[in-house]
Design a protein around this motif. Sequence first.
Motif, PDB file in Angstrom:
ATOM      1  N   LEU A 211       0.827  -1.212   0.000  1.00 19.20           N
ATOM      2  CA  LEU A 211       0.000   0.000   0.000  1.00 19.20           C
ATOM      3  C   LEU A 211       0.859   1.259   0.000  1.00 19.20           C
ATOM      4  O   LEU A 211       0.563   2.233  -0.705  1.00 19.20           O
ATOM      5  CB  LEU A 211      -0.907   0.003   1.239  1.00 19.20           C
ATOM      6  N   SER A 212       1.941   1.242   0.780  1.00 18.62           N
ATOM      7  CA  SER A 212       2.782   2.438   0.884  1.00 18.62           C
ATOM      8  C   SER A 212       3.431   2.786  -0.441  1.00 18.62           C
ATOM      9  O   SER A 212       3.578   3.969  -0.775  1.00 18.62           O
ATOM     10  CB  SER A 212       3.851   2.228   1.962  1.00 18.62           C
TER      11      SER A 212
ATOM     12  N   CYS B 161       0.556   4.078   8.718  1.00 17.90           N
ATOM     13  CA  CYS B 161      -0.264   3.501   9.785  1.00 17.90           C
ATOM     14  C   CYS B 161      -1.507   4.346  10.047  1.00 17.90           C
ATOM     15  O   CYS B 161      -2.590   3.808  10.311  1.00 17.90           O
ATOM     16  CB  CYS B 161       0.566   3.369  11.056  1.00 17.90           C
ATOM     17  N   GLU B 162      -1.368   5.659   9.952  1.00 21.84           N
ATOM     18  CA  GLU B 162      -2.518   6.532  10.151  1.00 21.84           C
ATOM     19  C   GLU B 162      -3.567   6.325   9.061  1.00 21.84           C
ATOM     20  O   GLU B 162      -4.770   6.218   9.339  1.00 21.84           O
ATOM     21  CB  GLU B 162      -2.067   7.990  10.170  1.00 21.84           C
ATOM     22  N   GLU B 163      -3.119   6.254   7.818  1.00 21.58           N
ATOM     23  CA  GLU B 163      -4.068   6.118   6.702  1.00 21.58           C
ATOM     24  C   GLU B 163      -4.726   4.749   6.680  1.00 21.58           C
ATOM     25  O   GLU B 163      -5.896   4.619   6.320  1.00 21.58           O
ATOM     26  CB  GLU B 163      -3.367   6.416   5.379  1.00 21.58           C
TER      27      GLU B 163
ATOM     28  N   TYR C 298      -7.910   0.683   2.444  1.00 23.39           N
ATOM     29  CA  TYR C 298      -6.599   0.252   2.904  1.00 23.39           C
ATOM     30  C   TYR C 298      -6.737  -0.839   3.966  1.00 23.39           C
ATOM     31  O   TYR C 298      -5.998  -1.828   3.954  1.00 23.39           O
ATOM     32  CB  TYR C 298      -5.819   1.425   3.489  1.00 23.39           C
ATOM     33  N   ARG C 299      -7.681  -0.643   4.899  1.00 26.08           N
ATOM     34  CA  ARG C 299      -7.919  -1.659   5.940  1.00 26.08           C
ATOM     35  C   ARG C 299      -8.309  -2.992   5.308  1.00 26.08           C
ATOM     36  O   ARG C 299      -7.822  -4.054   5.695  1.00 26.08           O
ATOM     37  CB  ARG C 299      -9.029  -1.194   6.879  1.00 26.08           C
TER      38      ARG C 299
ATOM     39  N   PRO D  57      -0.926  -1.848  13.258  1.00 26.07           N
ATOM     40  CA  PRO D  57       0.429  -1.941  13.820  1.00 26.07           C
ATOM     41  C   PRO D  57       1.055  -0.560  14.008  1.00 26.07           C
ATOM     42  O   PRO D  57       0.812   0.362  13.227  1.00 26.07           O
ATOM     43  CB  PRO D  57       1.187  -2.758  12.767  1.00 26.07           C
ATOM     44  N   ASP D  58       1.873  -0.430  15.016  1.00 29.36           N
ATOM     45  CA  ASP D  58       2.566   0.831  15.271  1.00 29.36           C
ATOM     46  C   ASP D  58       3.655   1.053  14.233  1.00 29.36           C
ATOM     47  O   ASP D  58       4.241   0.084  13.715  1.00 29.36           O
ATOM     48  CB  ASP D  58       3.165   0.810  16.668  1.00 29.36           C
TER      49      ASP D  58
END
Length: 492
Positions: free
Chosen positions: A67-68, A80-82, A89-90, A102-103
């Motif tokens: 995704l990134s 992680c925020e998006e 994305y989820r 995940p952090d």
Amino acid sequence: MQGKHEYQPELFSQVDYEHLIPKTHLLRRIDKVLDLSFLPELTAPLYSQSQGRPSIDPVVFIRMVLLSYLYNIDSDRQLCEEVGYNLAYRWFARLSLRDSVPDHSSITRIRDRLGERTYEKIFSEVVDQCRKAGLVKLEQVMVDGSVIKANASLYSMQEREEKKKDDDDREPPAAPKSGDVHAHSKDGFSVNDLRKRQIGGTKISNKTHFNPADPEATLSGKAGENKALAYKTHHAIDASSRVIVDCHVTTGAVSDVTMFIERIDHIQEKHNLKIDEIIADRGYGAAENLEYLEKQNIKSNIPLWSSKVGETYFKEIENGFKVDMKSKSVVCPEGHQMKSMVRDELGHRDLYALSRKICMACPRAKSCLTEYEFKTRGKRFGVPIHHEIFSEVLEKQKEPEFKKKLWERMWKMEGIFAEAKSHHGMRRARYRGRAKMQIQVYAISIVQNLKRLANALPDGLVPVFVKWFRFYVVAIFSNEKSLATDFCFLKS
């Protein structure tokens, strides 16, 4: 009548967010062709089987990484925020609405844990999936290299402990002319910028300076342009499908031509396929590469690295010099046998000569000899070691098909790099070090190959047979030969 909406938050809600992702969404199409079933077994040796708390699922991690790069999110924290608030994305990362994301610090640690080899295997698996779908045949392979800016500053470079003692470029940068804000030194640096740091006139090269933040990044750039710290990726694609079959990263100072033979051998060994034809630009047109392709029985569609290669030799041939490599002899236009001298290793040629006495008695002396030869010695004639290869390539370059393939290479190969740099974050290194740069290029190439695979298979399913089917109808007539008719149907 104007409507008015009154928003009332729900304490509990039940949502099937599977139906919220459009059927035509890019992530749906990629998800249908993405097969990471091999990943748990691949990464199992990297984790303890009995100690420690359960880690983040490697499949979830790799999906987040994809995704990134797919959407060019260059920050782990932002990723992680998006993923946390973007339903698509989820869904792609296999995280439900109740699952915690995940952090960002975990993303960094897992990336280091997996390492370059794991990403290489994932890349190879995706290429193999493309091959099973009929997208990788290696009938025609296009190769090229591209520079990637390093995540390090030129002006943070420090002098090495052992400075380069001898240098062929000792001239200090000339002072810029009045009003010239784009003046460059002989090295390609901006003189104005260097003088701001009070190092005007300092020779900076990979042999004398390095960047302590990223020691593996090296200076790179074309002559006359500002140089920058960079890495270089050496790509190879299947010409018909534009699937990337190789993407090797080196420091920016490594020349394309020096990596050519090594990467071609790697591709054939890795995929266990014989390459039929190589298409590349003139940057790969060194005699050693062309000779290698000829010995490997690989068709070459590579022009000579310079239009002036062998220019003097071929001009002399037109003037009447005759060369016989079987007997290793050269005869001048007047019929004099030239004497073999030495092999010029630096110039990659064999030298032949005539005595001054013979040349001075020749009626062609003034037109045949150079001014220096006329005054000091007899005729010198250089035969390039690879003159036969040069002759063949020069004839090929005149063919329309040769030029057509070079034009096709330009938009296909350069298009791959343009796509990667504009949309997937290959313009600049995200991290530091060659190994992490290689991981970045592997991830970008995986994303690009998945896009090719998704576009080639609209239904998202990898078929057992190739996209096109061939049916043979054989009619046997009495006293006649068998008649075979081919029918090709496009799979619906």
